[in-house]
Design a protein around this motif. Structure first.
Motif, mmCIF file in Angstrom:
data_model
loop_
_atom_site.group_PDB
_atom_site.id
_atom_site.type_symbol
_atom_site.label_atom_id
_atom_site.label_comp_id
_atom_site.label_asym_id
_atom_site.label_seq_id
_atom_site.Cartn_x
_atom_site.Cartn_y
_atom_site.Cartn_z
ATOM 1 N N SER A 198 0.864 -1.183 0.000
ATOM 2 C CA SER A 198 0.000 0.000 0.000
ATOM 3 C C SER A 198 0.903 1.236 0.000
ATOM 4 C CB SER A 198 -0.897 -0.028 1.232
ATOM 5 O OG SER A 198 -0.089 -0.116 2.375
ATOM 6 N N SER A 199 0.343 2.376 0.322
ATOM 7 C CA SER A 199 1.121 3.607 0.267
ATOM 8 C C SER A 199 1.554 4.001 1.674
ATOM 9 C CB SER A 199 0.260 4.718 -0.332
ATOM 10 O OG SER A 199 -0.298 4.288 -1.553
ATOM 11 N N THR A 200 2.832 4.342 1.808
ATOM 12 C CA THR A 200 3.378 4.709 3.118
ATOM 13 C C THR A 200 3.979 6.106 3.030
ATOM 14 O OG1 THR A 200 3.872 2.402 3.643
ATOM 15 C CG2 THR A 200 5.095 4.067 4.878
ATOM 16 N N LEU A 201 3.677 6.920 4.038
ATOM 17 C CA LEU A 201 4.229 8.270 4.109
ATOM 18 C C LEU A 201 4.879 8.442 5.475
ATOM 19 C CD1 LEU A 201 4.413 11.174 3.006
ATOM 20 C CD2 LEU A 201 2.130 11.590 3.907
ATOM 21 N N VAL A 202 6.187 8.716 5.473
ATOM 22 C CA VAL A 202 6.909 8.865 6.738
ATOM 23 C C VAL A 202 7.536 10.252 6.796
ATOM 24 C CG1 VAL A 202 8.808 8.002 8.148
ATOM 25 C CG2 VAL A 202 7.457 6.407 6.839
ATOM 26 N N VAL A 203 7.250 10.973 7.884
ATOM 27 C CA VAL A 203 7.961 12.223 8.158
ATOM 28 C C VAL A 203 9.095 11.865 9.093
ATOM 29 C CG1 VAL A 203 7.815 14.459 9.300
ATOM 30 C CG2 VAL A 203 5.941 13.680 7.865
ATOM 31 N N THR A 204 10.316 12.172 8.712
ATOM 32 C CA THR A 204 11.443 11.722 9.539
ATOM 33 C C THR A 204 12.623 12.677 9.516
ATOM 34 O OG1 THR A 204 12.959 9.882 9.966
ATOM 35 C CG2 THR A 204 12.396 10.281 7.658
ATOM 36 N N HIS A 205 13.383 12.662 10.618
ATOM 37 C CA HIS A 205 14.659 13.373 10.684
ATOM 38 C C HIS A 205 15.804 12.449 10.341
ATOM 39 C CE1 HIS A 205 12.961 16.529 13.577
ATOM 40 N NE2 HIS A 205 13.272 17.118 12.445
ATOM 41 N N ASP A 206 15.514 11.162 10.203
ATOM 42 C CA ASP A 206 16.558 10.161 10.035
ATOM 43 C C ASP A 206 16.842 9.971 8.542
ATOM 44 O OD1 ASP A 206 18.139 7.956 9.941
ATOM 45 O OD2 ASP A 206 16.851 6.702 11.189
ATOM 46 N N LEU A 207 17.772 10.760 8.038
ATOM 47 C CA LEU A 207 18.027 10.746 6.594
ATOM 48 C C LEU A 207 18.524 9.390 6.076
ATOM 49 C CD1 LEU A 207 17.871 12.409 4.028
ATOM 50 C CD2 LEU A 207 20.190 13.186 4.464
ATOM 51 N N PRO A 208 19.481 8.726 6.763
ATOM 52 C CA PRO A 208 19.911 7.421 6.237
ATOM 53 C C PRO A 208 18.751 6.444 6.070
ATOM 54 C CG PRO A 208 21.456 8.178 7.891
ATOM 55 C CD PRO A 208 20.300 9.134 7.927
ATOM 56 N N SER A 209 17.857 6.375 7.055
ATOM 57 C CA SER A 209 16.712 5.476 6.921
ATOM 58 C C SER A 209 15.817 5.899 5.761
ATOM 59 C CB SER A 209 15.862 5.461 8.196
ATOM 60 O OG SER A 209 16.554 4.798 9.206
ATOM 61 N N ALA A 210 15.576 7.199 5.655
ATOM 62 C CA ALA A 210 14.713 7.691 4.570
ATOM 63 C C ALA A 210 15.290 7.270 3.223
ATOM 64 C CB ALA A 210 14.579 9.208 4.644
ATOM 65 N N LEU A 211 16.606 7.428 3.073
ATOM 66 C CA LEU A 211 17.221 7.109 1.781
ATOM 67 C C LEU A 211 17.239 5.603 1.543
ATOM 68 C CD1 LEU A 211 20.185 9.655 1.683
ATOM 69 C CD2 LEU A 211 17.884 9.875 0.754
ATOM 70 N N HIS A 212 17.272 4.837 2.616
ATOM 71 C CA HIS A 212 17.307 3.388 2.508
ATOM 72 C C HIS A 212 15.942 2.821 2.102
ATOM 73 C CE1 HIS A 212 18.366 -0.637 4.577
ATOM 74 N NE2 HIS A 212 18.705 -0.637 3.329
ATOM 75 N N PHE A 213 14.884 3.392 2.701
ATOM 76 C CA PHE A 213 13.560 2.795 2.516
ATOM 77 C C PHE A 213 12.723 3.408 1.407
ATOM 78 C CE2 PHE A 213 13.675 2.112 7.367
ATOM 79 C CZ PHE A 213 14.366 0.918 7.190
ATOM 80 N N ALA A 214 12.906 4.726 1.194
ATOM 81 C CA ALA A 214 11.906 5.433 0.388
ATOM 82 C C ALA A 214 12.101 5.237 -1.112
ATOM 83 C CB ALA A 214 11.946 6.917 0.732
ATOM 84 N N ASP A 215 10.973 5.307 -1.838
ATOM 85 C CA ASP A 215 11.001 5.353 -3.306
ATOM 86 C C ASP A 215 10.986 6.813 -3.744
ATOM 87 O OD1 ASP A 215 10.358 2.472 -3.577
ATOM 88 O OD2 ASP A 215 8.434 3.095 -2.731
ATOM 89 N N HIS A 216 10.371 7.652 -2.887
ATOM 90 C CA HIS A 216 10.106 9.032 -3.280
ATOM 91 C C HIS A 216 10.484 9.932 -2.101
ATOM 92 C CE1 HIS A 216 8.015 11.955 -5.783
ATOM 93 N NE2 HIS A 216 7.380 12.416 -4.721
ATOM 94 N N ILE A 217 11.259 10.985 -2.374
ATOM 95 C CA ILE A 217 11.708 11.889 -1.313
ATOM 96 C C ILE A 217 11.117 13.278 -1.554
ATOM 97 C CG2 ILE A 217 13.757 13.042 -0.301
ATOM 98 C CD1 ILE A 217 14.126 10.187 0.235
ATOM 99 N N VAL A 218 10.592 13.867 -0.484
ATOM 100 C CA VAL A 218 10.128 15.258 -0.558
ATOM 101 C C VAL A 218 10.869 16.018 0.530
ATOM 102 C CG1 VAL A 218 8.167 16.824 -0.310
ATOM 103 C CG2 VAL A 218 7.809 14.550 -1.304
ATOM 104 N N MET A 219 11.580 17.074 0.135
ATOM 105 C CA MET A 219 12.238 17.901 1.152
ATOM 106 C C MET A 219 11.525 19.252 1.220
ATOM 107 S SD MET A 219 16.200 19.004 1.693
ATOM 108 C CE MET A 219 16.564 20.323 2.862
ATOM 109 N N LEU A 220 11.071 19.582 2.431
ATOM 110 C CA LEU A 220 10.423 20.883 2.621
ATOM 111 C C LEU A 220 11.429 21.878 3.164
ATOM 112 C CD1 LEU A 220 6.936 20.105 4.266
ATOM 113 C CD2 LEU A 220 7.599 20.064 1.871
ATOM 114 N N ASN A 221 11.233 23.120 2.783
ATOM 115 C CA ASN A 221 12.018 24.190 3.373
ATOM 116 C C ASN A 221 11.159 25.448 3.402
ATOM 117 O OD1 ASN A 221 14.606 25.060 4.458
ATOM 118 N ND2 ASN A 221 14.591 26.472 2.714
ATOM 119 N N ALA A 222 11.110 26.093 4.559
ATOM 120 C CA ALA A 222 10.314 27.322 4.720
ATOM 121 C C ALA A 222 8.893 27.156 4.175
ATOM 122 C CB ALA A 222 11.036 28.493 4.047
#
Ligand SMILES: Nc1ncnc2c1ncn2[C@@H]1O[C@H](COP(=O)(O)OP(=O)(O)OP(=O)(O)O)[C@@H](O)[C@H]1O
Ligand SMILES: [Mg+2]
Length: 256
Positions: A198-222
């Motif tokens: 199914s679809s998973t959305l994770v908000v995280t501070h843990d960049l290594p995990s995000a890069l390991h698990f995610a198919d799609h990355i969204v970086m927010l700023n301001a």
């Protein structure tokens, strides 16, 4: 349509007070279906505020957010409540009910949304989800105060899964956990995603995990989207802010 994004924001802006700052500032993004998406970014950039829009807990000042093709802020309270069964949410603090046992916590959404279901059936489904989340029966009748932080997140995950939601959302699922528990919760999130496709959305501070698990990355700023794309695109991005965040995020965890 299979290519319709599960979550779509179009020029979403949020100002808490009339003369205050825009904490979401014309934010536009598309979160793809059946993928693992990580939302990353520095503290205070609007990640949790955005999540509240997605969950229909708060209303934007302007712009549109569609979840599974629907605009939540147009819904009547009863319709919104029924729609929420599509969304399984694990909040950072787990948000369990202190006066309910582990099993009662997990069965609660079934009680709310499947009123005709027998108590035995609810308990059977709740127990199955708890076991999938790695909790043994010896914990089912305990109250949350008797559990560790990692166990509470497992209960929260079981509760989020109980209605078989189309989208699973986690806000900072591993913040504050020791490295062993963090790894276990990370693995649980990934195996849950793969098992359910199914679809998973994770908000995280843990960049290594995000890069390991995610198919799609969204970086927010301001309050806006600074980067949106695949992991390899993120790793290649030459944007200064993306590069700085990437280096800091990877160094912090000792994986440069
Ligand atoms: N209810 C509120 N009233 C006023 N300002 C708010 C409110 N909620 C959030 N903010 C402000 O909105 C901005 C974004 O907050 P948000 O919680 O979305 O950050 P975040 O990206 O989730 O940060 P973190 O990574 O630390 O969780 C912050 O400046 C915060 O102070
Ligand atoms: Mg936050």
């Amino acid at each position: 349509m299979s290519n319709t994004p599960i979550i779509e924001a179009i020029k979403l802006s949020k100002q808490f007070t009339k003369d205050g700052d825009f904490v979401l500032n014309s934010l536009s993004l598309s979160i793809p279906k059946n993928k693992f998406t990580a939302i990353i970014g520095y503290s205070g950039t609007g990640k949790s505020v955005f999540l509240r829009q997605v969950l229909g807990l708060d209303r934007a000042t302007s712009g549109i957010v569609r979840v599974l093709g629907k605009e939540l802020h147009n819904m009547e309270p009863a319709e919104l409540n029924a729609f929420r069964k599509n969304l399984g949410v694990v909040f950072q603090d787990s948000a369990l009910f202190d006066d309910q046992t582990v099993l009662e916590n997990v069965c609660f959404p079934l009680k709310e949304h499947k009123r005709s279901m027998s108590e035995d059936k609810r308990k059977a489904i709740g127990s199955e989800k708890l076991k999938l989340s790695g909790l043994n029966e010896e914990h089912f009748n305990k109250f949350p105060e008797a559990l560790s932080g990692g166990m509470k997140r497992r209960v929260a995950l079981a509760r989020a899964l109980v209605l078989e939601p189309k989208i699973l959302i986690y806000d900072e699922p591993t913040t504050g956990l020791d490295p062993v528990l963090k790894q276990k919760v990370d693995e649980l999130i990934l195996t849950t995603h793969k098992r359910r496709s199914s679809s998973t959305l994770v908000v995280t501070h843990d960049l290594p995990s995000a890069l390991h698990f995610a198919d799609h990355i969204v970086m927010l700023n301001a309050g806006a989207v600074l980067f949106e794309g695949s992991v390899s695109e993120f790793l290649k991005s030459s944007d200064n802010l993306v590069a700085t965040f990437r280096e800091q995020g990877l160094n912090k965890y000792g994986k440069n």
